[in-house]
Design an enzyme around this catalytic site. Structure first.
Site, short mmCIF file in Angstrom:
data_model
loop_
_atom_site.label_atom_id
_atom_site.label_comp_id
_atom_site.label_asym_id
_atom_site.label_seq_id
_atom_site.Cartn_x
_atom_site.Cartn_y
_atom_site.Cartn_z
N CYS A 43 0.82 -1.21 0.00
CA CYS A 43 0.00 0.00 0.00
C CYS A 43 0.85 1.26 0.00
CB CYS A 43 -0.94 0.00 1.21
SG CYS A 43 -2.00 1.45 1.28
N CYS A 48 -1.74 1.62 -3.00
CA CYS A 48 -2.82 2.60 -2.91
C CYS A 48 -2.34 4.02 -2.64
CB CYS A 48 -3.83 2.17 -1.86
SG CYS A 48 -3.13 1.58 -0.31
N LYS A 51 -0.55 5.45 -5.83
CA LYS A 51 -1.57 5.49 -6.88
C LYS A 51 -2.54 6.64 -6.64
CE LYS A 51 -4.51 2.24 -6.66
NZ LYS A 51 -4.99 0.85 -6.63
N TYR A 178 -10.51 -2.90 -9.72
CA TYR A 178 -10.27 -1.54 -9.25
C TYR A 178 -8.89 -1.03 -9.67
CZ TYR A 178 -7.41 -3.18 -5.29
OH TYR A 178 -6.42 -3.73 -4.52
N GLU A 182 -8.58 2.27 -12.05
CA GLU A 182 -7.91 3.46 -11.51
C GLU A 182 -6.78 3.91 -12.43
OE1 GLU A 182 -8.92 2.73 -6.78
OE2 GLU A 182 -6.99 2.06 -7.59
N HIS A 437 -26.68 22.13 2.82
CA HIS A 437 -26.91 22.68 1.49
C HIS A 437 -26.03 23.89 1.22
CE1 HIS A 437 -29.22 23.57 -2.13
NE2 HIS A 437 -29.26 24.84 -1.74
N GLU A 442 -25.83 16.01 0.66
CA GLU A 442 -27.20 16.18 1.11
C GLU A 442 -28.16 15.24 0.39
OE1 GLU A 442 -29.25 19.87 0.13
OE2 GLU A 442 -27.75 20.27 -1.43
#
Length: 448
Positions: A43, A48, A51, A178, A182, A437, A442
């Protein structure tokens, strides 16, 4: 435990191994780690983290293009792959140093060499030294799978992609998981022509179908080309170092880089587990029980090497649990029933809990609420890309069974929303929450 050199010896200095070492040491255990490559593991070193930094770097192409719609004049834009690559690699160096300091600060010995199991309580270092320990923890992680086809030696995996000497103009990505999606997004955003080839017609297997379909539509509109049901048959290297790629029964086409991202397998080759009577599983994984113990009472395993869930946060939790179990007087296991996950594609998607299909199979009567909207940041950019949020609800109890999202910042939003699924909150709890908001988040509390 004084009859052994250490109380715990960890093979593998990745996220799971480092966490297990630190926690075990905090409980008073004498701990050592052996890592044959670099402290930090997949990782941190070649997964990850770097990346995600490439994803951030590639986003500037979109942001700079959109700037004029917000009144900014940006001229003379250029991109230097070498600068981005080297900046990312320097941060990897920083993180490796930080992980090493963590071990030192917790008085964990570390050996920068390969270690193999030589028996239930013995490991042998590459230098030939035998070390004994009451417990041995296997945390060697996983390794990219390279399928067998003619010319696969001309291809790269996710291990090598961070070290490309220059930015390729034409990139072929094999796979649709994935990692593949990616990197396809990264290279596409940086201006490369990207072709994704896959042996099936499904991308991101395991994610909600609506999100997968939306990602396919958006990435095709962004220029990524797909060839489904077309695994690579042959890769030929030409005199100018370019490549000719043949997939399925189609005519060959040119590429500068072929990135194979067809999955990862546990890194157990030559680990010597048979010397402790441990038989590997069908995928080369180390079989363990709920407490990460192998068939040998003194040997445990955590992380990708067990092939349970290949995610860094899970490896960390498993390592922590093993240390607490063995040295903290707190035997505990790791739960796998509500794990949030994300794909840092462009746009990203994120998910927690059951998909619509899984929920129907498990619960029968469900309700599905969706919000299909155009993110505000896309309005001035004249992009027609739409976000999609989805709540899967048990019709009988009103409990939220799953949340699935695709759109800008979806992973950042989902992390907080995942707490609601873990806490078994209901759709009524969402409805009673005041909307923030204007925001994309939301939409989660406005679905009716």
């Amino acid at each position: 435990m004084t009859d052994n050199d250490y109380d715990q010896f960890v093979i593998g200095g990745g996220s799971g191994g480092v966490r297990a070492s630190r926690i075990a040491a905090s409980h008073g255990a004498r701990v050592a780690v052996a890592e044959e490559f670099r402290i930090g593991g997949t990782c941190v070193i070649r997964g990850c983290v770097p990346k995600k930094l490439l994803v951030y770097g590639s986003h500037f192409a979109e942001e700079l293009h959109d700037a004029s719609h917000y009144g900014w004049s940006v001229t003379g834009m250029t991109f230097d792959w070498n600068v981005l690559r080297d900046t990312v690699l320097r941060d990897v160096d920083r993180l490796e140093a930080a992980y090493t300091v963590t071990l030192d600060n917790n008085k964990v010995d570390h050996f920068k060499e390969r270690a193999e199991v030589a028996g239930p309580n013995t490991v042998t270092l590459a230098s030939g030294r035998d070390i004994t320990a009451k417990y041995i923890l296997i945390a060697t992680g996983g390794w990219p799978v390279m399928p067998h086809f003619e010319g696969n030696e001309h291809c790269i995996t996710s291990n090598e992609v961070f070290h490309l000497p220059s930015l390729p103009k034409r990139v072929v990505v094999q796979g649709a998981g994935y990692i593949a999606m990616e990197f396809a997004g990264i290279f596409n955003a940086l201006g490369c022509h990207v072709i994704v080839v896959n042996r099936s017609e499904t991308l991101l297997r395991g994610y909600d179908e609506a999100l997968r379909d939306r990602l396919l539509q958006i990435t095709m509109a962004r220029g990524i080309e797909y060839k489904f049901n077309c695994p690579i048959k042959r890769v030929e290297k030409l005199a100018d170092d370019s490549l000719m790629v043949t997939v399925g029964d189609q005519d060959p086409f040119p590429a500068d880089v072929v990135l194979v991202a067809t999955g990862r397998r546990p890194k157990t080759d030559g680990l010597g587990l048979e010397s402790a009577g441990i038989a590997l599983g069908k995928n080369g994984e180390v079989p363990v029980d709920d407490f990460s113990k192998t068939s040998c009472d003194s040997i445990y395993a955590v992380g990708d090497v067990t092939d349970r869930v290949q995610l860094t946060p899970i490896a960390i939790r498993e390592g922590h649990a093993v240390a607490d179990t063995l040295f903290g007087g707190n035997p505990r296991s790791t739960a796998y029933d509500c794990i949030p996950s994300a794909v840092f594609s462009q746009p990203p998607l994120a998910s927690v809990g059951l998909t619509e299909g899984q929920a129907r199979n498990a619960h029968g009567n469900i309700k599905v609420f969706t919000s299909d909207f155009r993110p505000m940041k896309n309005v001035f950019a004249s992009r027609q890309e739409r976000g999609l949020y989805k709540l899967v609800v048990d019709a009988g109890t009103d409990r939220i069974l799953g949340i699935h999202m695709i759109g800008p910042d979806a992973p950042e939003i989902l992390q907080a929303a995942a707490i609601a699924v873990q806490a078994k909150l209901t759709k009524a709890d969402f409805d009673a929450t005041v909307a923030l908001h204007p925001s994309m988040a939301e939409e989660l509390v406005l679905m009716r």
